[in-house]
Write an enzyme that holds these catalytic residues in place. Structure first.
Site, PDB file in Angstrom:
ATOM      1  N   ASP A  10      54.390  37.238  29.797  1.00 20.46           N
ATOM      2  CA  ASP A  10      52.997  37.316  29.615  1.00 20.46           C
ATOM      3  C   ASP A  10      52.373  37.478  28.029  1.00 20.46           C
ATOM      4  OD1 ASP A  10      52.411  37.675  32.293  1.00 20.46           O
ATOM      5  OD2 ASP A  10      52.581  39.625  32.288  1.00 20.46           O
ATOM      6  N   GLU A  39      45.935  46.034  29.306  1.00 21.29           N
ATOM      7  CA  GLU A  39      47.111  46.073  28.587  1.00 21.29           C
ATOM      8  C   GLU A  39      46.936  46.807  27.179  1.00 21.29           C
ATOM      9  OE1 GLU A  39      45.737  41.957  27.716  1.00 21.29           O
ATOM     10  OE2 GLU A  39      46.023  43.493  29.318  1.00 21.29           O
ATOM     11  N   TYR A  43      43.966  42.535  33.570  1.00 22.80           N
ATOM     12  CA  TYR A  43      44.766  42.284  32.608  1.00 22.80           C
ATOM     13  C   TYR A  43      44.300  41.068  31.778  1.00 22.80           C
ATOM     14  CZ  TYR A  43      48.370  45.647  34.112  1.00 22.80           C
ATOM     15  OH  TYR A  43      48.999  46.700  34.539  1.00 22.80           O
ATOM     16  N   HIS A  69      46.167  39.733  28.470  1.00 21.05           N
ATOM     17  CA  HIS A  69      47.222  39.197  27.626  1.00 21.05           C
ATOM     18  C   HIS A  69      46.680  37.846  26.821  1.00 21.05           C
ATOM     19  CE1 HIS A  69      49.962  41.516  29.626  1.00 21.05           C
ATOM     20  NE2 HIS A  69      49.346  41.084  31.039  1.00 21.05           N
ATOM     21  N   LYS A 115      44.713  39.917  37.646  1.00 25.41           N
ATOM     22  CA  LYS A 115      45.017  38.915  36.421  1.00 25.41           C
ATOM     23  C   LYS A 115      44.166  38.378  35.829  1.00 25.41           C
ATOM     24  CE  LYS A 115      48.677  38.131  35.380  1.00 25.41           C
ATOM     25  NZ  LYS A 115      49.341  38.873  34.314  1.00 25.41           N
ATOM     26  N   ARG A 173      48.401  40.813  44.779  1.00 21.44           N
ATOM     27  CA  ARG A 173      47.742  42.021  44.393  1.00 21.44           C
ATOM     28  C   ARG A 173      46.166  42.065  44.645  1.00 21.44           C
ATOM     29  NH1 ARG A 173      50.544  43.094  38.691  1.00 21.44           N
ATOM     30  NH2 ARG A 173      50.257  40.885  38.768  1.00 21.44           N
TER      31      ARG A 173
END
Length: 368
Positions: A270, A118, A94, A96, A75, A15
């Site tokens: 995740d 998130e 993101y 996490h 990410k 991505r």
């Protein structure tokens, strides 16, 4: 503002954090966008599309990190990127962090203003930047689960939809949120017998209304989870508590009760995973066997369908990127409660309570 988009370097992460249309919007608003060369190739976007939209293509990621005031990624940064982060830099991606303690401590140490996709949350409780990737991951979880059940992949050799005269496969989905509902759509579409478990009675009523007799809904109690897991060919972990480590709901004993060659796909990996026997895996080495059951613990499931995922993600991330760039960091957060909830670290402090608890660091709420 100078905005940097480095190429993703996590295993098989194809991505990219922005599409040419987003670049054009930022450039038209007066901002400078730096994109690392070949960043979009994996998602089917060649460099010339970014150039035509007004981006400046950069050879090395280090140069992007070195110049950009805001870094936009897909990410979370991995160890090789830690030294590239600069104090005061805005990181929008993101994260996490509840399952990435080393990164969390690095963000604090390096004084990074980190906004996690998130945990951006609307007043109605929805998570708009997590939703599209949860939709993708939920759907892919059943696709990969069905493949893992094939004998040549080590599975028990069962077809989820069955055929006339032979029982259909059984799928248990632990969690009835966005991941769970999309996993159920796929499993039902394949013809499987589906059970969805959730702790929210209102959610179960909603699922019962939309799926009718195509799925069984059960309250998520240890007894019900244990019974559903024991009789299932495929179990999908779909539990989410925003920003927090996922609760462990499926024990090793429950996994042991499954027949050999069954499959577990834990989309909650995740956030640490909701199944006791799960551990993170990669697209290059996605599965392992524990207690005779195939486990799939890939931490970036949507990265395997990057053309779909990139556009679905940027559809929702661009709005907030524009707010941050146009208004500046502090003004954007003052005027947006959703963005304030997205802030995880700022000026060497942890600003999201569930992340602070997971990192064992003090919680310092920010008032802008």
């Amino acid at each position: 503002m100078i905005i940097g988009v480095p190429k993703e370097i996590k295993n098989r992460e194809n991505r990219v954090a922005i599409v040419p249309g987003g670049v054009k919007m930022l450039v038209d608003a007066g901002h400078k966008v730096l994109v690392e060369k070949s960043a979009g190739v994996g998602a089917g976007i060649p460099d010339d599309k970014f150039v035509a939209a007004g981006a400046k293509m950069i050879d090395k990621a280090a140069d992007i990190w070195g110049q950009a005031e805001m870094i936009i990624k897909v990410k979370e940064p991995i160890a090789a990127e830690f030294p590239l982060m600069r104090p005061g830099q805005i990181l929008y991606t993101y994260l996490h962090l509840a399952a990435a303690t080393e990164l969390g401590h690095e963000l604090v140490k390096r004084n990074i203003s980190a906004i996690a996709y998130e945990t951006i949350q609307l007043p109605n409780g929805s998570l708009p930047l997590l939703t599209p990737m949860s939709e993708v991951a939920g759907r892919v979880s059943v696709q990969v689960g069905a493949q893992c059940l094939q004998k040549h992949r080590g599975g028990k050799g069962i077809l989820l939809g069955g055929v006339p005269g032979v029982r259909r496969g059984r799928v248990a989905i632990v969690g009835g949120g966005v991941v769970g509902i999309n996993a159920a759509k796929m499993a039902i579409g394949l013809g499987a017998r589906v059970t969805i478990l959730d702790v929210n009675a209102a959610r179960l009523a909603y699922l019962d209304d939309i799926f009718g007799n195509d799925a069984d809904t059960l309250m998520s109690t240890p007894e019900n989870i244990g019974n559903a897991v024991a009789e299932s060919d495929l179990v999908v972990g779909a539990v989410l508590i925003a920003g927090a480590k996922a609760p462990c709901l499926v024990s090793r004993d429950m996994v042991r009760s499954m027949s050999p060659g069954s499959v577990i796909v834990d989309v909650a990996i995740d956030q640490g995973g909701c199944i006791e026997t799960i551990r993170p895996t990669t697209h290059d080495d996605p599965v392992y066997v524990d207690e005779g059951v195939i486990h799939y613990g890939v931490t970036n499931i949507p990265g395997d369908v990057p053309m779909t995922s990139t556009y679905a993600l940027t559809n929702v991330t661009l709005r907030y990127a524009m707010e941050l760039a146009n208004k500046g960091f502090e003004k954007a957060l003052r005027e947006s409660e959703a963005l304030r909830l997205g802030l995880n670290t700022y000026q060497g402090k942890v600003t999201y309570s569930a992340v602070a608890e997971a990192l064992n660091l003090p919680f310092a709420p920010m008032n802008f």
